[in-house]
Design a protein around this motif. Structure first.
Motif, PDB file in Angstrom:
ATOM      1  N   GLY A 109       9.448  13.264   9.427  1.00 50.95           N
ATOM      2  CA  GLY A 109       9.659  14.195   8.326  1.00 50.95           C
ATOM      3  C   GLY A 109       8.594  14.076   7.265  1.00 50.95           C
ATOM      4  O   GLY A 109       7.811  13.109   7.233  1.00 50.95           O
ATOM      5  N   ALA A 110       8.555  15.077   6.415  1.00 53.52           N
ATOM      6  CA  ALA A 110       7.621  15.100   5.294  1.00 53.52           C
ATOM      7  C   ALA A 110       8.391  15.463   4.036  1.00 53.52           C
ATOM      8  O   ALA A 110       9.314  16.298   4.062  1.00 53.52           O
ATOM      9  CB  ALA A 110       6.502  16.115   5.536  1.00 53.52           C
ATOM     10  N   VAL A 111       8.034  14.820   2.928  1.00 48.84           N
ATOM     11  CA  VAL A 111       8.692  15.045   1.637  1.00 48.84           C
ATOM     12  C   VAL A 111       7.619  15.353   0.596  1.00 48.84           C
ATOM     13  O   VAL A 111       6.609  14.633   0.493  1.00 48.84           O
ATOM     14  CB  VAL A 111       9.518  13.822   1.199  1.00 48.84           C
ATOM     15  N   TRP A 114       3.052  13.641  -1.872  1.00 44.59           N
ATOM     16  CA  TRP A 114       3.408  13.750  -0.466  1.00 44.59           C
ATOM     17  C   TRP A 114       3.734  12.380   0.137  1.00 44.59           C
ATOM     18  O   TRP A 114       3.052  11.392  -0.134  1.00 44.59           O
ATOM     19  CB  TRP A 114       2.260  14.368   0.334  1.00 44.59           C
ATOM     20  N   SER A 115       4.771  12.354   0.959  1.00 44.72           N
ATOM     21  CA  SER A 115       5.090  11.166   1.741  1.00 44.72           C
ATOM     22  C   SER A 115       5.563  11.580   3.131  1.00 44.72           C
ATOM     23  O   SER A 115       6.147  12.659   3.305  1.00 44.72           O
ATOM     24  CB  SER A 115       6.167  10.312   1.054  1.00 44.72           C
ATOM     25  N   LEU A 116       5.288  10.730   4.094  1.00 45.69           N
ATOM     26  CA  LEU A 116       5.695  10.950   5.475  1.00 45.69           C
ATOM     27  C   LEU A 116       6.623   9.822   5.903  1.00 45.69           C
ATOM     28  O   LEU A 116       6.523   8.693   5.408  1.00 45.69           O
ATOM     29  CB  LEU A 116       4.478  10.991   6.403  1.00 45.69           C
ATOM     30  N   GLU A 117       7.519  10.126   6.822  1.00 47.16           N
ATOM     31  CA  GLU A 117       8.438   9.099   7.300  1.00 47.16           C
ATOM     32  C   GLU A 117       8.720   9.289   8.783  1.00 47.16           C
ATOM     33  O   GLU A 117       8.577  10.389   9.327  1.00 47.16           O
ATOM     34  CB  GLU A 117       9.743   9.123   6.517  1.00 47.16           C
ATOM     35  N   TYR A 120       0.825  -1.217   0.000  1.00 46.25           N
ATOM     36  CA  TYR A 120       0.000   0.000   0.000  1.00 46.25           C
ATOM     37  C   TYR A 120       0.862   1.270   0.000  1.00 46.25           C
ATOM     38  O   TYR A 120       0.697   2.167   0.798  1.00 46.25           O
ATOM     39  CB  TYR A 120      -0.963   0.006   1.200  1.00 46.25           C
ATOM     40  N   ARG A 121       1.831   1.323  -0.939  1.00 39.95           N
ATOM     41  CA  ARG A 121       2.659   2.516  -1.165  1.00 39.95           C
ATOM     42  C   ARG A 121       3.423   2.927   0.096  1.00 39.95           C
ATOM     43  O   ARG A 121       3.441   4.095   0.483  1.00 39.95           O
ATOM     44  CB  ARG A 121       1.797   3.679  -1.662  1.00 39.95           C
ATOM     45  N   ALA A 122       4.046   1.950   0.729  1.00 38.17           N
ATOM     46  CA  ALA A 122       4.819   2.226   1.935  1.00 38.17           C
ATOM     47  C   ALA A 122       5.976   1.248   2.012  1.00 38.17           C
ATOM     48  O   ALA A 122       6.043   0.261   1.274  1.00 38.17           O
ATOM     49  CB  ALA A 122       3.935   2.108   3.175  1.00 38.17           C
ATOM     50  N   TYR A 146       9.892   3.777   8.950  1.00 38.01           N
ATOM     51  CA  TYR A 146       8.702   3.555   8.136  1.00 38.01           C
ATOM     52  C   TYR A 146       8.491   4.765   7.229  1.00 38.01           C
ATOM     53  O   TYR A 146       8.640   5.919   7.670  1.00 38.01           O
ATOM     54  CB  TYR A 146       7.480   3.357   9.035  1.00 38.01           C
ATOM     55  N   VAL A 147       8.168   4.518   5.964  1.00 37.00           N
ATOM     56  CA  VAL A 147       7.875   5.566   4.984  1.00 37.00           C
ATOM     57  C   VAL A 147       6.519   5.268   4.372  1.00 37.00           C
ATOM     58  O   VAL A 147       6.250   4.129   3.959  1.00 37.00           O
ATOM     59  CB  VAL A 147       8.950   5.632   3.883  1.00 37.00           C
TER      60      VAL A 147
END
Length: 368
Positions: free
Chosen positions: A304-306, A257-260, A223-225, A249-250
């Motif tokens: 963090g956020a990307v 947008w992605s979070l890690e 699921y895109r992680a 974990y990402v």
């Protein structure tokens, strides 16, 4: 020093890009911040050139400094020039780094080669770096010492399944020369007053060999992680052994947008010649009170956020990436005491030292 990671893909040159970073470390009486600018540019289908400029501005009022001296400010500048060469399924990297501050000059030359096997399923990486440093001392023009460093690296990565990649790295570092801080001092009991102590300069061995082994794995979820983990073991000839365990974990929220997040735990034992308080002056051949050579543990929580924008409507730009990463660090020392703590304490009975720190990294990457 060359960046070494067993997950590096061997048969692909780095893309052309400009990477602008601002970093800030604030904790334990230290504030370190500054910019970094990295530029990569290909010169044909087989060659890529990299240049980097990096600055650290240091304001130090840590427990080590305040115990024997006053707070200070200094600046370190670093320049790196590197070349990557692609040949069939191998990529070779050669580079040089110079780091300069008012009392320290460091130079490092490095070379790495990575080779793919079995259709890109396996990658072996070999690396070597040689460093030669010049150590000075502010206020003492006659002080001039040298330190030489050698770094040997071996890495292996393997695609186990469509979703899982594992890696194993081995690194050996040998140091020789002046390996201590010329300003740092250790303390010992005052022979004339049992309620006080005196200071004398530290004395370190002139050689050190360290070995570290790291095992890493990353698993891509449906699921895109992705989830990744690492364990690293370190030991050296000074008697220090250390363990590092990290889990991260990402998660991609959408196309942009992605979070890690991650958590890391670190634990080390003290050097053979370390002591917070010696019984008397010159009580042994080597003497150290550097808190980083003591027994300690630390925990790091990172988030963090990307934001990634592919094919933006900007002339000549293929991709834009903006990121903000925050690390919170906590360190507890088992046998290093805070001699600057308020109150009346007998030598060796001061509170044990601990501190928190916040690391901020904001970056902008333009791929062209």
């Amino acid at each position: 020093m060359a960046v070494f990671c067993s997950f590096t893909q061997a048969a692909t040159l780095p893309v052309d890009n400009v990477d602008v970073l601002y970093h800030r470390y604030d904790g334990g009486g230290m504030v370190i911040d500054g910019p970094s600018v990295l530029v990569r540019k290909s010169a044909g289908p087989q060659v890529s050139v990299t240049g980097q400029y990096y600055v650290d501005t240091v304001s130090a009022a840590s427990v080590d400094v305040l115990a024997t001296a006053s707070a200070y400010t200094e600046e370190r500048t670093e320049y790196t020039l590197g070349v990557d060469y692609l040949y069939d399924r191998a990529i070779m990297s050669l580079g040089f780094t110079n780091s300069s501050e008012n009392d320290y000059e460091a130079n490092t030359a490095y070379f790495t080669v990575s080779q793919e096997f079995f259709g890109g399923m396996s990658t072996v990486t070999l690396g070597y770096a040689s460093g030669w440093d010049e150590v000075g001392q502010i206020g003492n023009s006659n002080f001039n010492e040298d330190a030489d460093r050698r770094n040997y690296q071996l890495g292996f990565s393997q695609v186990l399944t469509r979703n899982m990649l594992v890696g194993l790295d081995l690194e050996v570092v040998t140091d020789e020369g002046f390996l201590q801080n010329p300003y740092r001092q250790n303390r010992y009991l005052d022979p004339n007053d049992a309620t006080s102590f005196l200071y004398q300069p530290e004395r370190y061995p002139e050689t050190r060999t360290s070995t570290s082994v790291a095992a890493r794995a990353i698993y891509y979820l449906p699921y895109r992680a992705s989830v990744h983990g690492e364990y690293r073991y370190f030991s050296d000839t000074w008697g220090i052994s250390a363990h590092t365990l990290e889990l991260g974990y990402v998660h991609a929220l959408n196309e942009r947008w992605s979070l890690e997040g991650s958590i890391r735990y670190y634990r080390q034992g003290e050097a053979d010649f370390y002591s917070d308080l010696y019984a008397y002056e010159n009580s042994q051949t080597h003497l150290a009170r550097d808190k980083e050579l003591s027994s300690l543990s630390g925990t790091t929580l990172a988030t963090g956020a990307v934001y990634e924008w592919k094919q933006p409507s900007l002339p000549g730009i293929k991709r834009v990436q903006v990121s903000l990463l925050l690390d919170w660090l906590n360190f507890d020392y088992d046998n290093f005491r805070d001699v600057t703590a308020s109150g009346s304490y007998l030598p060796g009975e001061e509170p044990l030292y601990s501190f928190d720190a916040l690391v901020t990294r904001a970056s902008l990457i333009l791929e062209y």
